[in-house]
Design a protein around this motif. Structure first.
Motif, PDB file in Angstrom:
ATOM      1  N   ALA A 215       0.817  -1.212   0.000  1.00 51.23           N
ATOM      2  CA  ALA A 215       0.000   0.000   0.000  1.00 51.23           C
ATOM      3  C   ALA A 215       0.851   1.263   0.000  1.00 51.23           C
ATOM      4  O   ALA A 215       0.518   2.252  -0.666  1.00 51.23           O
ATOM      5  CB  ALA A 215      -0.939  -0.005   1.205  1.00 51.23           C
ATOM      6  N   ALA A 216       1.969   1.252   0.747  1.00 53.48           N
ATOM      7  CA  ALA A 216       2.815   2.443   0.803  1.00 53.48           C
ATOM      8  C   ALA A 216       3.471   2.714  -0.550  1.00 53.48           C
ATOM      9  O   ALA A 216       3.531   3.862  -1.001  1.00 53.48           O
ATOM     10  CB  ALA A 216       3.880   2.279   1.890  1.00 53.48           C
ATOM     11  N   LEU A 217       3.944   1.665  -1.202  1.00 51.62           N
ATOM     12  CA  LEU A 217       4.513   1.835  -2.542  1.00 51.62           C
ATOM     13  C   LEU A 217       3.451   2.306  -3.527  1.00 51.62           C
ATOM     14  O   LEU A 217       3.707   3.161  -4.387  1.00 51.62           O
ATOM     15  CB  LEU A 217       5.131   0.526  -3.023  1.00 51.62           C
ATOM     16  CG  LEU A 217       6.382   0.023  -2.308  1.00 51.62           C
ATOM     17  CD1 LEU A 217       6.828  -1.309  -2.904  1.00 51.62           C
ATOM     18  CD2 LEU A 217       7.508   1.047  -2.377  1.00 51.62           C
ATOM     19  N   ALA A 218       2.247   1.737  -3.404  1.00 49.77           N
ATOM     20  CA  ALA A 218       1.162   2.129  -4.305  1.00 49.77           C
ATOM     21  C   ALA A 218       0.795   3.597  -4.125  1.00 49.77           C
ATOM     22  O   ALA A 218       0.511   4.300  -5.098  1.00 49.77           O
ATOM     23  CB  ALA A 218      -0.052   1.235  -4.064  1.00 49.77           C
ATOM     24  N   ALA A 219       0.808   4.078  -2.886  1.00 50.29           N
ATOM     25  CA  ALA A 219       0.494   5.485  -2.637  1.00 50.29           C
ATOM     26  C   ALA A 219       1.535   6.392  -3.294  1.00 50.29           C
ATOM     27  O   ALA A 219       1.201   7.428  -3.887  1.00 50.29           O
ATOM     28  CB  ALA A 219       0.433   5.748  -1.136  1.00 50.29           C
ATOM     29  N   LEU A 220       2.804   6.000  -3.206  1.00 53.01           N
ATOM     30  CA  LEU A 220       3.866   6.784  -3.838  1.00 53.01           C
ATOM     31  C   LEU A 220       3.760   6.715  -5.361  1.00 53.01           C
ATOM     32  O   LEU A 220       3.931   7.723  -6.061  1.00 53.01           O
ATOM     33  CB  LEU A 220       5.229   6.272  -3.365  1.00 53.01           C
ATOM     34  CG  LEU A 220       6.477   7.038  -3.826  1.00 53.01           C
ATOM     35  CD1 LEU A 220       6.354   8.522  -3.524  1.00 53.01           C
ATOM     36  CD2 LEU A 220       7.721   6.454  -3.160  1.00 53.01           C
ATOM     37  N   ALA A 221       3.441   5.540  -5.879  1.00 54.79           N
ATOM     38  CA  ALA A 221       3.270   5.393  -7.327  1.00 54.79           C
ATOM     39  C   ALA A 221       2.087   6.221  -7.834  1.00 54.79           C
ATOM     40  O   ALA A 221       2.121   6.749  -8.955  1.00 54.79           O
ATOM     41  CB  ALA A 221       3.071   3.920  -7.682  1.00 54.79           C
ATOM     42  N   THR A 222       1.057   6.345  -7.020  1.00 51.49           N
ATOM     43  CA  THR A 222      -0.089   7.171  -7.404  1.00 51.49           C
ATOM     44  C   THR A 222       0.314   8.634  -7.544  1.00 51.49           C
ATOM     45  O   THR A 222      -0.187   9.350  -8.420  1.00 51.49           O
ATOM     46  CB  THR A 222      -1.223   7.016  -6.381  1.00 51.49           C
ATOM     47  OG1 THR A 222      -1.630   5.643  -6.334  1.00 51.49           O
ATOM     48  CG2 THR A 222      -2.428   7.862  -6.748  1.00 51.49           C
ATOM     49  N   ARG A 223       1.242   9.089  -6.702  1.00 52.36           N
ATOM     50  CA  ARG A 223       1.774  10.453  -6.853  1.00 52.36           C
ATOM     51  C   ARG A 223       2.489  10.603  -8.191  1.00 52.36           C
ATOM     52  O   ARG A 223       2.359  11.632  -8.872  1.00 52.36           O
ATOM     53  CB  ARG A 223       2.725  10.778  -5.700  1.00 52.36           C
ATOM     54  CG  ARG A 223       2.064  10.988  -4.354  1.00 52.36           C
ATOM     55  CD  ARG A 223       3.102  11.237  -3.273  1.00 52.36           C
ATOM     56  NE  ARG A 223       3.941  12.379  -3.599  1.00 52.36           N
ATOM     57  CZ  ARG A 223       5.113  12.644  -3.014  1.00 52.36           C
ATOM     58  NH1 ARG A 223       5.588  11.807  -2.087  1.00 52.36           N
ATOM     59  NH2 ARG A 223       5.806  13.710  -3.357  1.00 52.36           N
ATOM     60  N   VAL A 224       3.255   9.581  -8.558  1.00 52.69           N
ATOM     61  CA  VAL A 224       3.932   9.598  -9.868  1.00 52.69           C
ATOM     62  C   VAL A 224       2.882   9.720 -10.976  1.00 52.69           C
ATOM     63  O   VAL A 224       3.005  10.550 -11.887  1.00 52.69           O
ATOM     64  CB  VAL A 224       4.775   8.331 -10.066  1.00 52.69           C
ATOM     65  CG1 VAL A 224       5.373   8.291 -11.470  1.00 52.69           C
ATOM     66  CG2 VAL A 224       5.883   8.238  -9.011  1.00 52.69           C
ATOM     67  N   ALA A 225       1.841   8.889 -10.894  1.00 54.66           N
ATOM     68  CA  ALA A 225       0.787   8.907 -11.915  1.00 54.66           C
ATOM     69  C   ALA A 225       0.080  10.253 -11.959  1.00 54.66           C
ATOM     70  O   ALA A 225      -0.274  10.742 -13.045  1.00 54.66           O
ATOM     71  CB  ALA A 225      -0.213   7.788 -11.642  1.00 54.66           C
ATOM     72  N   GLY A 226      -0.130  10.856 -10.800  1.00 55.15           N
ATOM     73  CA  GLY A 226      -0.779  12.164 -10.764  1.00 55.15           C
ATOM     74  C   GLY A 226       0.015  13.217 -11.518  1.00 55.15           C
ATOM     75  O   GLY A 226      -0.547  14.010 -12.284  1.00 55.15           O
ATOM     76  N   HIS A 227       1.328  13.224 -11.334  1.00 57.17           N
ATOM     77  CA  HIS A 227       2.166  14.174 -12.069  1.00 57.17           C
ATOM     78  C   HIS A 227       2.148  13.873 -13.565  1.00 57.17           C
ATOM     79  O   HIS A 227       2.112  14.795 -14.393  1.00 57.17           O
ATOM     80  CB  HIS A 227       3.594  14.137 -11.537  1.00 57.17           C
ATOM     81  CG  HIS A 227       3.805  14.966 -10.302  1.00 57.17           C
ATOM     82  ND1 HIS A 227       3.986  16.331 -10.335  1.00 57.17           N
ATOM     83  CD2 HIS A 227       3.843  14.620  -8.999  1.00 57.17           C
ATOM     84  CE1 HIS A 227       4.136  16.798  -9.117  1.00 57.17           C
ATOM     85  NE2 HIS A 227       4.048  15.772  -8.278  1.00 57.17           N
ATOM     86  N   LEU A 228       2.174  12.609 -13.924  1.00 54.83           N
ATOM     87  CA  LEU A 228       2.113  12.255 -15.340  1.00 54.83           C
ATOM     88  C   LEU A 228       0.808  12.737 -15.961  1.00 54.83           C
ATOM     89  O   LEU A 228       0.794  13.255 -17.086  1.00 54.83           O
ATOM     90  CB  LEU A 228       2.259  10.738 -15.505  1.00 54.83           C
ATOM     91  CG  LEU A 228       3.640  10.156 -15.200  1.00 54.83           C
ATOM     92  CD1 LEU A 228       3.578   8.628 -15.147  1.00 54.83           C
ATOM     93  CD2 LEU A 228       4.662  10.611 -16.242  1.00 54.83           C
ATOM     94  N   HIS A 229      -0.274  12.566 -15.241  1.00 52.11           N
ATOM     95  CA  HIS A 229      -1.579  12.950 -15.780  1.00 52.11           C
ATOM     96  C   HIS A 229      -1.681  14.460 -15.976  1.00 52.11           C
ATOM     97  O   HIS A 229      -2.103  14.922 -17.047  1.00 52.11           O
ATOM     98  CB  HIS A 229      -2.688  12.457 -14.849  1.00 52.11           C
ATOM     99  CG  HIS A 229      -4.063  12.792 -15.316  1.00 52.11           C
ATOM    100  ND1 HIS A 229      -4.540  12.421 -16.554  1.00 52.11           N
ATOM    101  CD2 HIS A 229      -5.071  13.480 -14.719  1.00 52.11           C
ATOM    102  CE1 HIS A 229      -5.790  12.860 -16.702  1.00 52.11           C
ATOM    103  NE2 HIS A 229      -6.119  13.508 -15.604  1.00 52.11           N
TER     104      HIS A 229
END
Length: 256
Positions: free
Chosen positions: A76-90
């Motif tokens: 879950a912690a890695l997924a939360a950080l990856a979601t931040r990456v995706a947010g910037h990409l979007h």
């Protein structure tokens, strides 16, 4: 236990972020690459590097780094950080890259923000890819995500998701989405999901005239509906059928 090279790698990555803030893109990328080499197996470090690349509007490398970090991991912690990456990409105009990252991690961190971002990035990505063959795996993931908490999803996204599922011929996904909406008390919303499209609504006068054996007026009404919505398949179909019934084979062939 801490990795032996972790402090050095973090220092390099901090230097990379400072270079990025100073506008030195090449320096930032180079320093991030050195940081990764020092501790290439650390998924947190990889995701921080991916976040840096996303901020620098380098979607391909950001996606590659995030993919390496998330491969085979359900955290879950890695997924939360990856979601931040995706947010910037979007937000920097790379929804396809954002979708690629989110498909790897959303199930590990399925809160409303993550699901909302998945739909915001995934819906346009699915539409753009349809000309090369619909990505039904992505469509299924979008339906799965939306079905977890339909009340937390923007209604426009739900309506678009239902439309795309129907257009792709995925009746199972459409039923699953409708069932999830109904199970959570969304009867009114389910009704809106099943509402006919605008082209069908505008064709209703023609259908009524046909039903009362007034084909000339029906043909006129269908033509008017098609003129108003020339790209809508139902308006085009009805206008074509009316032209065929009137003996206008050339118009019918062009429309159908």
């Amino acid at each position: 236990m801490a990795q032996p090279h972790r402090p050095q790698a973090e220092a390099r990555l901090a230097a990379a972020e400072a270079a990025a803030r100073a506008g030195d893109v090449a320096g930032a990328v180079a320093l991030a690459a050195v940081a990764i080499e020092q501790d290439a197996a650390d998924p947190v470090l990889l995701l921080h590097a991916a976040l840096l690349h996303a901020r620098l509007e380098r979607p391909d490398s950001a996606t590659a780094l995030a993919t390496r970090a998330l491969a085979g991991r359900d955290d879950a912690a890695l997924a939360a950080l990856a979601t931040r990456v995706a947010g910037h990409l979007h937000v920097t105009g790379a929804p396809a890259a954002a979708t690629s990252v989110l498909r790897l991690c959303w199930r590990s961190h399925p809160n409303r923000a993550t699901i909302g971002l998945l739909l915001a990035a995934g819906l346009p990505s699915f539409r753009r890819g349809m000309q090369d063959g619909a990505d039904l795996g992505l469509l299924a993931a979008l339906v799965d995500a939306a079905s977890l908490d339909p009340a937390g999803v923007a209604e426009g996204d739900l309506l678009e998701l239902a439309r795309l599922a129907e257009e792709a011929g995925c009746d199972d996904l459409l039923r699953a989405l409708g069932g999830a909406v109904l199970a959570r008390g969304g009867r009114a919303l389910a009704g809106r999901l099943a509402r006919p499209g605008l082209g069908v609504v505008q064709s209703l006068p023609g259908l009524a005239l046909n039903a009362t054996h007034r084909p000339a007026l029906a043909s006129f009404a269908f033509a008017a509906a098609h003129a108003g919505l020339p790209a809508d398949p139902s308006a085009r179909f009805n206008a074509g059928q009316a032209a065929l019934a009137a003996g206008d084979v050339a118009t019918a062939a062009r429309l159908l």
